[in-house]
Design a protein around this motif. Structure first.
Motif, PDB file in Angstrom:
ATOM      1  N   GLY A  24     -21.230 -11.270 -84.608  1.00 58.94           N
ATOM      2  CA  GLY A  24     -22.672 -11.463 -84.512  1.00 58.94           C
ATOM      3  C   GLY A  24     -23.077 -12.727 -83.789  1.00 58.94           C
ATOM      4  O   GLY A  24     -24.245 -12.898 -83.450  1.00 58.94           O
ATOM      5  N   ARG A 129     -33.081 -13.537 -90.143  1.00 63.14           N
ATOM      6  CA  ARG A 129     -32.725 -12.690 -89.009  1.00 63.14           C
ATOM      7  C   ARG A 129     -33.876 -12.718 -88.019  1.00 63.14           C
ATOM      8  O   ARG A 129     -35.035 -12.520 -88.382  1.00 63.14           O
ATOM      9  N   SER A 168     -22.634 -10.569 -90.534  1.00 65.07           N
ATOM     10  CA  SER A 168     -23.831 -10.157 -91.281  1.00 65.07           C
ATOM     11  C   SER A 168     -24.722  -9.218 -90.485  1.00 65.07           C
ATOM     12  O   SER A 168     -25.615  -8.582 -91.058  1.00 65.07           O
ATOM     13  N   GLN A 169     -24.481  -9.099 -89.177  1.00 63.93           N
ATOM     14  CA  GLN A 169     -25.253  -8.140 -88.371  1.00 63.93           C
ATOM     15  C   GLN A 169     -24.925  -6.702 -88.760  1.00 63.93           C
ATOM     16  O   GLN A 169     -25.674  -5.782 -88.433  1.00 63.93           O
ATOM     17  N   TYR A 199     -26.121 -15.063 -79.872  1.00 66.23           N
ATOM     18  CA  TYR A 199     -26.084 -14.369 -81.154  1.00 66.23           C
ATOM     19  C   TYR A 199     -27.057 -13.192 -81.216  1.00 66.23           C
ATOM     20  O   TYR A 199     -28.080 -13.155 -80.538  1.00 66.23           O
ATOM     21  N   VAL A 203     -28.004 -10.914 -86.859  1.00 69.06           N
ATOM     22  CA  VAL A 203     -27.112 -11.784 -87.619  1.00 69.06           C
ATOM     23  C   VAL A 203     -27.933 -12.789 -88.425  1.00 69.06           C
ATOM     24  O   VAL A 203     -28.989 -13.265 -87.988  1.00 69.06           O
ATOM     25  N   HIS A 205     -28.705 -16.367 -89.895  1.00 69.85           N
ATOM     26  CA  HIS A 205     -28.415 -17.705 -89.386  1.00 69.85           C
ATOM     27  C   HIS A 205     -29.564 -18.650 -89.712  1.00 69.85           C
ATOM     28  O   HIS A 205     -30.615 -18.231 -90.193  1.00 69.85           O
TER      29      HIS A 205
END
Length: 280
Positions: A24, A129, A168-169, A199, A203, A205
């Motif tokens: 991601g 996200r 996490s994507q 990215y 994802v 972050h």
């Protein structure tokens, strides 16, 4: 902590995309040469100095998200030719964006080009996200936005390097606002100046905690599929005179062209004709 995969700017697009689909987020070193980075910093120095930290929205959520000691400003194409040449039209980033976004749209355009300068003592940004800007457009396995955080200064653990949750994507889509993950599940995008972290919009972050006494200078560039409205109203800042001075690809990315759907009609027109005719 987890680690993001790292590459040189001459790595094949296939390798970059494969790593991006796995984690991601990826780090590509030397996306900006020292000369290009210095030109961007010089072009934007006065605006940065005049920018007051924090959000002007008056909304608690956005003030928390933006950070009380973080400087942000946009409209970079109006201030810096070097931004256009080396960040907006960065060949590596555009190649990755083509792969991520063109399967889901006939074209894409600039979502935002934004300086993000994180000051000393700034707490970590809540995890999120980027695709949550457009909740109506989110769909599993469809990318609608992709970003690159260019490091204008070194990104370190101490000065708040971006925190990413690799993989996490692939989690189910949905609103993420402050989710908790263990240290073992997160990676810090530590990277030397001139590098870029590319990215996915899916994802999870956020900017890290700046525990040091120096500023962390980042340049965020993101693209969004052409059938969505971007965060930044670029044509209201980059006027027709300035747009006429730019390469055709840059004009399209900044919204000075129309969108032609492969399965529908045309939008963002001028007198029912493509807006690019303004520059013929």
């Amino acid at each position: 902590m987890a680690e993001l995969q790292r590459f040189g700017r001459n790595e094949s697009v296939a390798s970059l995309v494969a790593a991006l689909e796995t984690d991601g987020g990826i780090i590509v070193e030397n996306m900006l040469s020292d000369t290009a980075r210095a030109r961007i910093v010089g072009d934007l120095a006065a605006t940065l100095a005049d920018t007051v930290p924090g959000s002007k929205s008056g909304m608690d959520l956005w003030e928390t998200f933006h950070g009380a000691n973080t400087k942000r400003f946009c409209g970079l194409a109006a201030h810096s030719g070097a931004f256009v040449d080396h960040a907006l039209l960065n060949e590596t980033f555009l190649a990755v964006a083509d792969h991520c976004l063109l399967p889901h749209a006939a074209d894409y355009w600039l979502n935002t080009g934004q300086v993000m300068a994180v000051g000393p003592g700034e707490p970590a940004q809540y995890l999120h996200r980027d695709e949550n800007n457009w909740p109506e457009a989110i769909a599993p396995d469809r990318e609608i936005t992709v970003s690159c955080m260019f490091a204008l200064s070194d990104f370190t653990l101490a000065n708040g390097a971006t925190v990413v949750v690799p993989g996490s994507q692939r989690l189910p889509p949905g609103l993420v606002r402050g989710a908790d993950f263990s240290d073992e599940e997160t990676a810090a995008a530590t990277m030397p100046a001139g590098s870029g972290m590319i990215y996915s919009g899916r994802v999870i972050h956020g900017a890290g905690h700046n525990t040091g006494d120096t500023w962390r200078y980042g340049l965020h560039v993101s693209f969004v599929v052409g059938w969505l409205r971007p965060e930044e109203a670029s044509p209201l800042v980059v006027d027709r005179r300035r747009a006429a001075e730019l390469p055709e690809r840059a004009r399209r990315l900044l919204g000075w062209a129309s969108y032609h759907s492969e399965a529908g009609g045309r939008t963002w027109l001028v007198d029912f004709e493509d807006a690019s005719r303004l520059f013929n």
